[in-house]
Design an enzyme around this catalytic site. Sequence first.
Site, PDB file in Angstrom:
ATOM      1  N   GLU A   1      -7.804  -3.293  -2.706  1.00  0.00           N
ATOM      2  CA  GLU A   1      -9.194  -3.619  -2.335  1.00  0.00           C
ATOM      3  C   GLU A   1      -9.893  -4.506  -3.348  1.00  0.00           C
ATOM      4  OE1 GLU A   1      -7.793  -0.663  -2.010  1.00  0.00           O
ATOM      5  OE2 GLU A   1      -8.418   0.318  -0.162  1.00  0.00           O
TER       6      GLU A   1
ATOM      7  N   GLU B   1      -4.473   5.135   2.152  1.00  0.00           N
ATOM      8  CA  GLU B   1      -5.411   6.261   2.247  1.00  0.00           C
ATOM      9  C   GLU B   1      -5.040   7.176   3.416  1.00  0.00           C
ATOM     10  OE1 GLU B   1      -8.763   3.540   2.124  1.00  0.00           O
ATOM     11  OE2 GLU B   1      -9.513   4.556   0.334  1.00  0.00           O
TER      12      GLU B   1
END
Length: 708
Positions: free
Chosen positions: A130, A110
């Site tokens: 995740e 990210e």
Amino acid sequence: MSQLVQFTKDNDIGIVTINNPPVNALSPGVPEGISDAIDQIAKDDGVKAVVIIGAGRTFIGGADIKEFGKMTSGMTERGDGLLSLLLKIEDCPKPVVMAIQGVAYGGGLEVAMAGHYRVATRSAQVGQPEVKLGIIPGAAGSQRLPRLAGVAKAVEMCAEGNPVKAEEALKAGILDRLIEGDLLSGAIAFAREIASERAPKTRERNHKLGTLEQNTPIFAAARENASKKHRNMTAPLAAIDAVEAATTLPFEEGCQVERKLFTECLFSDQSKALIHVFFGEREVAKIPNIPKDTAVTPVNRAAVVGAGTMGGGIAMVLANAGIPVLLKDADQAALDRGLANVQKNYANSVKRGRFTQPFVDERLKLIKPTLSYDDFAHVDLVIEAVFEGMALKKEVFSDLDCICKPGAILASNTSTLNIDEIASVTSRPEAVLGTHFFSPANVMRLLEIVRGKATSKQIIATCMQLSKKLGKVGVLVGNCRGFVGNRMFHPYVRESVFLVEEGASVEAVDKVLYDFGMAMGPLATGDLAGLDVGWRIRKEYRHLEKPGIRQAFAGDRLCEMGRYGQKTGAGWYRYDENRRAIPDPEVAAMVRSWSAEIGIPQRQIPAEEIVDRCIYALVNEGARILEEGYALRAVDIDIIYLNGYGFPSYRGGPMWYADTVGLRKVHDRICEFQRQHGELWEPAPLLKRLAAEGRTFADLDKQKAAAA
Ligand code: 3HC
Ligand code: NAI
């Protein structure tokens, strides 16, 4: 600036180095440090472009997972995660080049996507893993990734969580260039090249977001796949919803949707369980009293004795790790059969796309079939996998003791036999231990490493380290009957058979436990493994059972009829030519009449009782094992059950599951079963104590870790 982030310059290029070993996780101090550096760069006229890089072997391993527990327990503020930092990077007036080596995972990717450009070494990997922690990207990963890689790739990466290699990431548009040679020098040169260009902001790149028409089938297929592959799990579906939001909403609103879903997932029991599993898999490698720097024996050559189901699989595991292996059997026909099985397994792997043909050809060259012990003098490790029988094992170990060089590791793959007794026929019991693989050995991740009373620390450290090289999760266990996994499995299966004998249908027992999340029901598992295996073991150990204690008998009766499971076409189920299980009314009728013969009352059994009887049987035995010291920690038992017995990862393992139910409740239910069914259900003393003190198995693990 934070100690965890350094800002330096190479003439007109600013260099921001994240230095938070071991994996440069985004722990408190790292985002603040990056933010300060960006402020400084924005003001510095001498800087034309920026490189952000990780110190050490990796870029950024993601958010600091340890922080999640603090957030959910209210110990720390949640804030907006990294969202505002990433906007700041993206809005930096100087072009920002992210230089990736090792991994850019989760929050790491990210951060990378908020840069204007990304360059990477060829060996780097990127990913949004995740979901493996029961959460979804929480810092706009689900919004920026489809803008770089397109919707289909982003959905796949966010919902599956698997890493993508640099070359593939370059093709997908996640990376802009691969750097050969020194990464920092290459990234600086790249930064100079693009310094005067208009820096593209990922959040404004909408051209890959697709149309509703194009995206609808992508999301539908992803949801169907997630429901099948990640049965009962919420995070993969939430990840798909988040990526979908990127395609239907403006960036900022998409981020809000992602944030809401992220928070819901983070506070779920599934996420807490999966985070427990993440740390647990690393914890099991830590053995009290065996320091991390214990000298290990290099394992460059190995041998396997017995080319049957397990021996062949173990030889593949060694060869897959690049270790040359001798595969010995006692007779030519068995050796040929064993080798043919290995070849068939490899051919299937190629068919399924797991391996390439050249890879397999290389592996096959590493496996040398033999009928003799010639060349055994040169190997560093021997794994014995002959028939299960003490006399035969002793004979093999006595031969190995004569032939193998000093320092060689002598391991047995026995599933039940006493390692100390096997070691007693050798002159070097310190070199003997159990390496208990699970079937199929080349697929199952679990490896129980069984410590004998004389096994040396060096040998244990070597095998623990080797397990990682072999792609296994090695868990050290003590030398008791069935070790940890099978010892617990026994009461679990026993209860499933009792339930059938009391009136539940075979299909109902299996379905309820499958719905609970087990990979297979216990009775179908028995059919797959062969009911005769347990039957033979029960017969061998019957003399040790306490008289008058209830024994499950229906499985034995099926074996007496030749119904061994899939291999004979019938067991608890019947099997068609495609090995599909078909409920067999004959079994139901037989069990009813056998139960009537010995006066077991028949009744309707609720699903909840099926779960509690089977799963609490695991927990109660697990608690005994823990107290007796055959497992080092409760989490070790969890990791064994997740990797060897198909226990659902999102429930964290049997001991973690019991903690989430509450040990007092589990204990009370066990006492209820004891009143109904007698002494087999006597609560384990440890469970009784923890329940009375209002504690958990996880507390106990923490207490042990603090004392170590
Ligand atoms: N946070 C905290 N600790 C971490 C961590 C992380 N993200 N990643 C690794 N660690 C710790 C491990 O617990 C281990 O600690 P230990 O030595 O005390 O046991 C140590 O770092 C080394 O880890 P490994 O033994 O796993 O080292 P490897 O070299 O084999 O692997 C890795 C390194 C590939 C980075 C692997 O550790 C990994 O996959 N980590 C998790 C990555 C991940 O899931 N990232 C996403 C986090 S969630 C997120 O980013 C949310 C965001 O969207 C907001
Ligand atoms: P298997 O019956 O498939 O293979 C045993 C092999 O050993 C046969 O090929 C036989 O010819 C060979 N053999 C017998 N005596 C020998 C000798 N003296 N020298 C060399 N080879 C000899 O058995 P399987 O299932 O592979 O089991 C092997 C061991 O692994 C047993 O101890 C078993 O308990 C254990 N185990 C089995 C598991 C399973 O699911 N099958 C799982 C975990 C452990």
